[in-house]
Scaffold this active site. Structure first.
Site, PDB file in Angstrom:
ATOM      1  N   HIS A 125      -7.551  -1.624 -10.229  1.00  0.00           N
ATOM      2  CA  HIS A 125      -7.392  -0.422  -9.419  1.00  0.00           C
ATOM      3  C   HIS A 125      -6.113   0.344  -9.762  1.00  0.00           C
ATOM      4  CE1 HIS A 125      -7.837   2.054  -5.804  1.00  0.00           C
ATOM      5  NE2 HIS A 125      -6.559   1.841  -5.558  1.00  0.00           N
ATOM      6  N   ASP A 146       0.838  -1.198   0.000  1.00  0.00           N
ATOM      7  CA  ASP A 146       0.000   0.000   0.000  1.00  0.00           C
ATOM      8  C   ASP A 146       0.871   1.246   0.000  1.00  0.00           C
ATOM      9  OD1 ASP A 146      -2.061   1.780   0.307  1.00  0.00           O
ATOM     10  OD2 ASP A 146      -3.028   0.668   1.921  1.00  0.00           O
TER      11      ASP A 146
END
Length: 442
Positions: free
Chosen positions: A350, A254
């Site tokens: 994404h 992330d």
């Protein structure tokens, strides 16, 4: 989730190449591009103080929290890391992600206005400066962090749209604080959204972070009341052999492609310029924070196969590399196809949708915390991301990216935006100033 929600890159956790600078900070008065220097903590000072103790901080601050035996060796340097309160920008924006975070919004009390708000920001700034230096909070300290060092503590302060009407400063309200548009993944709880004032707290020690939260709440006194408060966490520094990109609660890396301060256009994307027609002068060197509580529907996500999860995101789960190959930082080949002629990175992945080159250059600096607030009656975890992103202009940063994601992000099926806020975060306070002084005393 948006790549705002799952930050694809970040300043807050350095790449392995940047890991050598992980435990350094700038001293007061240094420029943002100066060579970082090691921070000095309460613990390091106490270690040389001997059994007689040590007075810390400004006159009247009182005796230091503890006295270590002469020659004592600290177990770790983690608690000695220190961020500086005064500077061009507020702390908590470009620093390395901390292990523990608290986000809290306040509303001014009935009858409180500009005068009370100024006094409150003055108190908060004084407390923040002391705590970030590893000192006691001052008057009526709770002793929660008595034995700890600064632990990379940062406190960051911002103003919500409603603050300006409450203080009679409507003419000073930035256009960029206009309400965010509605998005298809929004299921927003108004009681946990917005607010007159916003405070972000981060630290590498949970007690240090809570100590700061409690001090800020006590400082509010009768001037403001808590509207909502959220708690988050990240990987603890030192938990891995060397610094790695963080993982979120979906298990994905992330923060692979966050803009970095070393990039030539970093400041213009993240910070408000010192002079400009759009923003009022008090916002010079400040930034806009979009805050979203994003529930991850983990029961549904965890039913997917590894391959399905990777196709949703567009990156390998093991190392964060694009499905088109290479390492975590290898550029994604958006045109690469497989033996069947299908795109290797699906069109609705994404990571594809959130790439700046797919969004007119829109970029945000993502600096989130994960959260877990227990389990629902059916056993589903109330867990996800306390998403915080920074940009010079939310209408050119967060909004176009979220609109793009609304139109077909594969991750949207597995997340839900449950709270939202947008806050104007002014530039850093100079020595002798408090945060927001240029607004409140204009």
């Amino acid at each position: 989730m948006t790549d705002q929600s799952i930050p694809e890159a970040r300043v807050s956790e350095a790449t392995p190449e940047e890991a050598d600078s992980e435990n350094v900070v700038l001293k007061e008065g240094d420029s943002e591009n100066a060579t970082p220097r090691a921070g000095v903590s309460r613990r390091a000072l106490l270690g040389t103080a001997g059994a007689t103790g040590l007075v810390l901080g400004a006159a009247g601050a009182g005796v230091g929290y503890a006295a270590a035996p002469a020659g004592a060796t600290p177990l770790t340097s983690l608690g000695t890391d220190r961020a500086m309160f005064h500077g061009k920008h507020q702390p908590g924006i470009t620093e390395v992600l901390q292990a523990r975070g608290h986000l809290v919004a306040f509303d001014l009390a009935a009858g409180a206005g500009r005068k009370e708000a100024a006094a409150l920001l003055r108190r908060w700034s004084a407390t923040a400066e002391r705590l970030m230096a590893g000192e006691a909070a001052g008057h009526d300290d709770t002793d929660v962090a008595r034995d700890a060092g600064p632990s990379s503590l940062t406190l960051t302060f911002g103003f919500g749209r409603s603050f300006f009407a409450r203080t009679g400063l409507e003419k000073q309200r930035p256009v960029s604080l206009d309400p965010l548009p509605d998005f298809s993944s929004d299921h927003l709880d108004k009681a946990r959204s917005d607010g007159d004032l916003w405070v972000q707290i981060g630290a590498d020690d949970a007690l240090v972070a809570f100590h700061a939260l409690r001090a800020i709440q006590k400082d509010a006194g009768s001037a403001a009341r808590v509207r909502w408060q959220m708690n988050g966490f990240n990987r603890t520094p030192g938990a891995t052999a060397h610094r790695l990109t963080a993982r979120n609660l979906m298990g994905q890396l992330d923060g692979t492609r966050n803009p970095k301060p070393t990039e030539s256009d970093f400041d213009q994307r993240i910070f408000v310029p010192a002079s400009g027609a759009k923003d009022p002068s008090w916002m010079a060197n400040g930034s806009y924070a979009v805050v979203r509580r994003i529930r991850m529907l983990l029961d549904d996500w965890e039913k997917l196969s590894l391959t399905a999860q990777e196709n949703v995101v567009g990156r390998r789960k093991s190392d964060g590399a694009a499905l088109t190959g290479g390492t975590e930082t290898t550029a994604m080949d958006l045109e690469k196809t497989d033996a069947n002629g299908e795109l290797v990175v699906p069109v609705n992945a994404h990571a594809r949708i959130t790439r700046p080159d797919q969004n007119g250059g829109s970029a945000i600096l993502r600096r989130p915390f994960s959260y877990h607030d227990g389990f629902e009656a059916d056993g589903a975890p109330d867990a996800g991301l306390l998403f915080v992103c920074w940009q010079a202009d939310p209408l050119r940063g967060f909004v176009p990216l979220q609109r793009k994601l609304d139109r077909g992000d594969a991750l949207s099926k597995y997340i839900r935006h449950e709270a939202s806020g947008l806050f104007a975060v002014p530039g850093g306070a100079a020595a002798g100033e408090y945060v927001g002084q240029r607004l409140l005393e204009s």
